[in-house]
Structure formats: structure tokens, C-alpha cells
Design a protein around this motif. Structure first.
Motif, PDB file in Angstrom:
ATOM      1  N   SER A  74      44.170 -89.366 -21.104  1.00 29.82           N
ATOM      2  CA  SER A  74      44.687 -89.913 -19.847  1.00 29.82           C
ATOM      3  C   SER A  74      43.855 -91.094 -19.377  1.00 29.82           C
ATOM      4  O   SER A  74      42.700 -91.273 -19.758  1.00 29.82           O
ATOM      5  N   VAL A 211      47.938 -87.535 -12.670  1.00 24.57           N
ATOM      6  CA  VAL A 211      48.539 -88.787 -12.186  1.00 24.57           C
ATOM      7  C   VAL A 211      48.476 -88.868 -10.658  1.00 24.57           C
ATOM      8  O   VAL A 211      48.211 -89.935 -10.099  1.00 24.57           O
ATOM      9  N   GLU A 214      44.976 -89.970  -9.905  1.00 23.48           N
ATOM     10  CA  GLU A 214      44.805 -91.396 -10.230  1.00 23.48           C
ATOM     11  C   GLU A 214      45.366 -92.270  -9.110  1.00 23.48           C
ATOM     12  O   GLU A 214      44.730 -93.239  -8.681  1.00 23.48           O
ATOM     13  N   LYS A 215      46.559 -91.921  -8.640  1.00 19.48           N
ATOM     14  CA  LYS A 215      47.212 -92.753  -7.624  1.00 19.48           C
ATOM     15  C   LYS A 215      46.443 -92.739  -6.308  1.00 19.48           C
ATOM     16  O   LYS A 215      46.458 -93.706  -5.554  1.00 19.48           O
ATOM     17  N   ARG A 221      46.170 -98.287  -8.959  1.00 20.80           N
ATOM     18  CA  ARG A 221      47.167 -97.474  -9.678  1.00 20.80           C
ATOM     19  C   ARG A 221      48.293 -97.023  -8.744  1.00 20.80           C
ATOM     20  O   ARG A 221      48.161 -96.942  -7.593  1.00 20.80           O
TER      21      ARG A 221
ATOM     22  N   THR B 204      50.804 -90.587 -23.022  1.00 22.57           N
ATOM     23  CA  THR B 204      50.087 -90.961 -21.798  1.00 22.57           C
ATOM     24  C   THR B 204      50.924 -91.962 -20.993  1.00 22.57           C
ATOM     25  O   THR B 204      51.056 -91.840 -19.770  1.00 22.57           O
ATOM     26  N   GLU B 208      52.712 -91.233 -17.219  1.00 24.46           N
ATOM     27  CA  GLU B 208      52.527 -92.140 -16.083  1.00 24.46           C
ATOM     28  C   GLU B 208      53.877 -92.571 -15.515  1.00 24.46           C
ATOM     29  O   GLU B 208      54.075 -92.601 -14.305  1.00 24.46           O
TER      30      GLU B 208
END
Lengths: 221, 221
Positions: A74, A211, A214-215, A221, B204, B208
Motif C-alpha cells: 500500500s 485508504v 491515507e486520506k 491524498r 494497490t 485506491e
């Protein structure tokens, strides 16, 4: 940092009671190993598993494999913000080195896991990428010092992950195909979140968590 | 609807030039198949692949497998909002039935793909979950009627997915391990987006895109 513990994973060697089962012996012959050196794998040892307690959920190294492929490849892991931990039904725990390139081929991945069970660490010499220790789920979770511990489970609250994730979070994701956690999870988590009304495989839960994190915490992102 | 095309996937049967290679013959004996019925798999046929053009990237059914596990088990697919399409280096294309439960075991998944190459559809009787057709990437993409076509590629713009995704989107994701698209992609996409400065595996990129789309268009996520 996002710490993820794949809890009660169905990762174990073939237990002695099944060593003489024809399905296990056939697999051992084919692989040139002794039955007790083989990883239990429901897709090969299905008939043997019927006689084992919890047999309908055990022997799922494939779940661990896909979860590790999702985690270690990832963007979050490449950014150095993810720590994966494996925990098994027999309270064996492994910290995954973020630098580990997960073997893509399933049979070779199983070979690596078998080596891990045999030797306690892989690679056996040099700095280990995986090291096995006897640790319960609560020991693994409590050794982290995250601001919040989130359990992903079907009986949790239906709230967006964004409302519970903090920059310093430990997430507990079940590493088993169905059913409930074997480990005592009550009291371990600050929040219990349900992502979806149906059972989701571990890697689907994991990708949602990764995810979402990440955001929230990776700029741009 | 999010349409995803896994483009130029490295999914093919062992080509005739390699049928007599020892690595291929050994695999054929073990599996009880003829060499030409086997899926090319770089982890088993590595030595044979050296003599093949593009050998360093071919034979990657594992990438297709993990991508399908990520796609079909996703929340987006369960909500009926994802259509996956496979496209191979030889312009064979398959629409994936969203109801398909992807086989978890890699060797059995390969067996299913081999049956698909042999018979053109699986299961061979009844409603097929996968059906193979001769179609170029542009034919697959242009048959969709999405409002926007997004190509995910290293040479694209570094912009958040949220700025390019529409409710009706087709995404083109490379199904190969490294290198460039073999198919002509110029002119096929409205936008080309780069998610990260390093090469990312197909699954990946897929996770996303899927989770970004869920957060934009599935209420409550």
C-alpha cells in the motif's frame, strides 16, 4: 502511525491429530515434507478438517497472504506509516517488517510461513523480516501506545471510519473467514466499528482502513 | 457505475515455443495436463520465460487473482456499483460477473482460468461468470458509455482521484508487473492520473480507486 493487528488469524501447522489423514499425507508426499511441517490449508485438507474443533474456519493462510499483499504494497506502507502485526488462534504473534516484500506466489508464501513456524524467524540468519513470539492479542494491542484502539467487527457501530481514526491508531481486524473472535476483545478497544452489514474478508476491511487513513493523514491524498 | 479494465494483463497459456522446456514439462506432469493447457506462471516457468520476448513481465496470473479478490469482495461491488473487465496482452477480454465469488486458492483459480482459455467460458454450462472474447483495449473501453475515462499510469498528473472521478467512470489499470502498456492508450482516456511516484501493483491502484469512489458516491461511507 497506523498499527493493524490481524487477530486470531487461521495460520498454524497441521496438528498431530491429522498427521495420518490421507489428505495430509498426500500433500506431505507431494511437497517432500513431514505432515507436521505443513501449514494447515483448508483448500487441501478440507476432508481432514471436518474432524477438528472449529474445522470449518481453520487453515486459512490464503487470508493472511492477501492481507499482507494489500498492506505491505500500500501507499501508506511505502510512506512508512503502517505497522502490520499477525496474531494467530494459538497466540503466536509476529511483527511484519514494513520493508518485507511479500512473496507473490501462494505456494512459496506458504513455504516461508512453514519456515517461520519451524525456526521462529525468517530469514533464519541476518535481520529477521518476521519473528514469531508467544503473545496474546491483548499483549500485542497493549504493547502499542496508540491514542485510540478500534475494533472492526460486525456487532460494532455503523459510523464512518473518519469519525474514529486518529493519527495514532491501532486497528484490530479479524484474520478468520467467519464467526467471532476467539480472543477476548471486550475491553480491548475504545471503539467498535462495523463497516458493512455483511461479513467482509480481512483484506477488504484492511483496504478500507488503510485508504481512509491515507486520506486523513497523508498530505495530498 | 465504476467500470474498471485491468489492461494488458499477463494472463495466457504457455506458448508452443516453451512446451518442451523442462520447467514446463515438470509442471505439466505434476498437474496431469498437457503443456499447452497450462497457464503461464513466472514463479514456476521462470527459466523458460528467459527465452521469450517480454519474458521478464509475462506469466502473472497472481496479479489477476489478487486484483479480482480485491474487486469482487469490495463493498463497492457488493453495492452493485462496480464492473470489472479483464483484458490480456493477446487482446482477449472478459467481463467479470459481479456475483462471481472469486476462488480463494491460487492453484484452483489457475485451474478455472485454464478452463476459461480452453472452453471460452466458465462455468462451461449454464450462465457464464466469465466469458472470453477477442477484443482490443480500445474496443473494451469504447463499449462503455462512461462520462469520463481515467488512465492510471506513472506518467500521469499527480492529482487526487477525487478531482477526476465522476459517478459514471471507466478506469484503466495496468494488469502487468512493470513497464508500459502494450496497448495503444493514447487518446483512449480523458485524464491520466499518477497515484504515486513509485510503481504500484495493480491491486494497490485498484483499492485506491475503489475506496475513493465509495467515499464519493456511496452514501454514508
Amino acid at each position: 502511525m497506523l498499527e493493524v493487528v490481524l487477530a486470531d488469524s487461521e495460520l498454524e501447522l497441521v496438528p498431530p491429530d491429522l498427521w495420518r489423514h490421507p489428505a495430509v499425507r498426500k500433500d506431505a508426499r507431494r511437497r517432500g515434507k513431514r505432515p507436521g511441517e505443513l501449514l494447515l490449508d483448508s483448500s487441501l485438507h478440507h476432508a481432514a478438517l471436518r474432524s477438528l474443533p472449529d474445522g470449518e474456519r481453520r487453515g486459512r493462510p490464503d487470508i493472511v497472504h492477501v492481507a499482507l499483499l494489500v498492506a505491505n504494497e500500500s501507499i501508506l506502507n511505502r510512506e512508512g506509516r503502517l505497522h502490520m502485526h499477525l496474531h494467530t488462534r494459538h497466540n503466536q504473534s509476529m511483527e511484519v517488517d514494513p520493508a518485507m516484500r511479500v512473496i507473490k506466489n501462494y505456494d512459496r508464501f506458504k513455504g516461508l510461513m512453514e519456515q517461520l513456524f519451524e525456526r521462529g524467524a525468517v530469514p533464519p540468519s541476518g535481520l529477521p523480516l518476521l519473528r514469531m513470539q508467544e503473545k496474546s492479542l491483548s499483549e500485542v494491542v497493549n504493547a502499542r501506545s496508540s491514542d485510540v484502539v478500534v475494533l472492526l467487527a460486525e456487532r460494532g457501530e455503523r459510523v464512518p471510519l473518519e469519525t474514529v481514526l486518529r493519527e495514532s491508531t491501532t486497528c484490530i481486524v479479524g484474520g478468520f473467514p467467519h464467526g467471532d473472535f476467539l480472543s477476548e476483545v471486550k475491553g480491548l478497544a475504545d471503539r467498535t466499528v462495523c463497516l458493512y452489514p455483511e461479513t467482509l474478508p480481512a483484506w477488504t476491511v484492511l483496504m478500507e482502513v488503510v485508504v481512509a487513513y491515507e486520506k486523513m493523514f497523508i498530505p495530498g491524498r
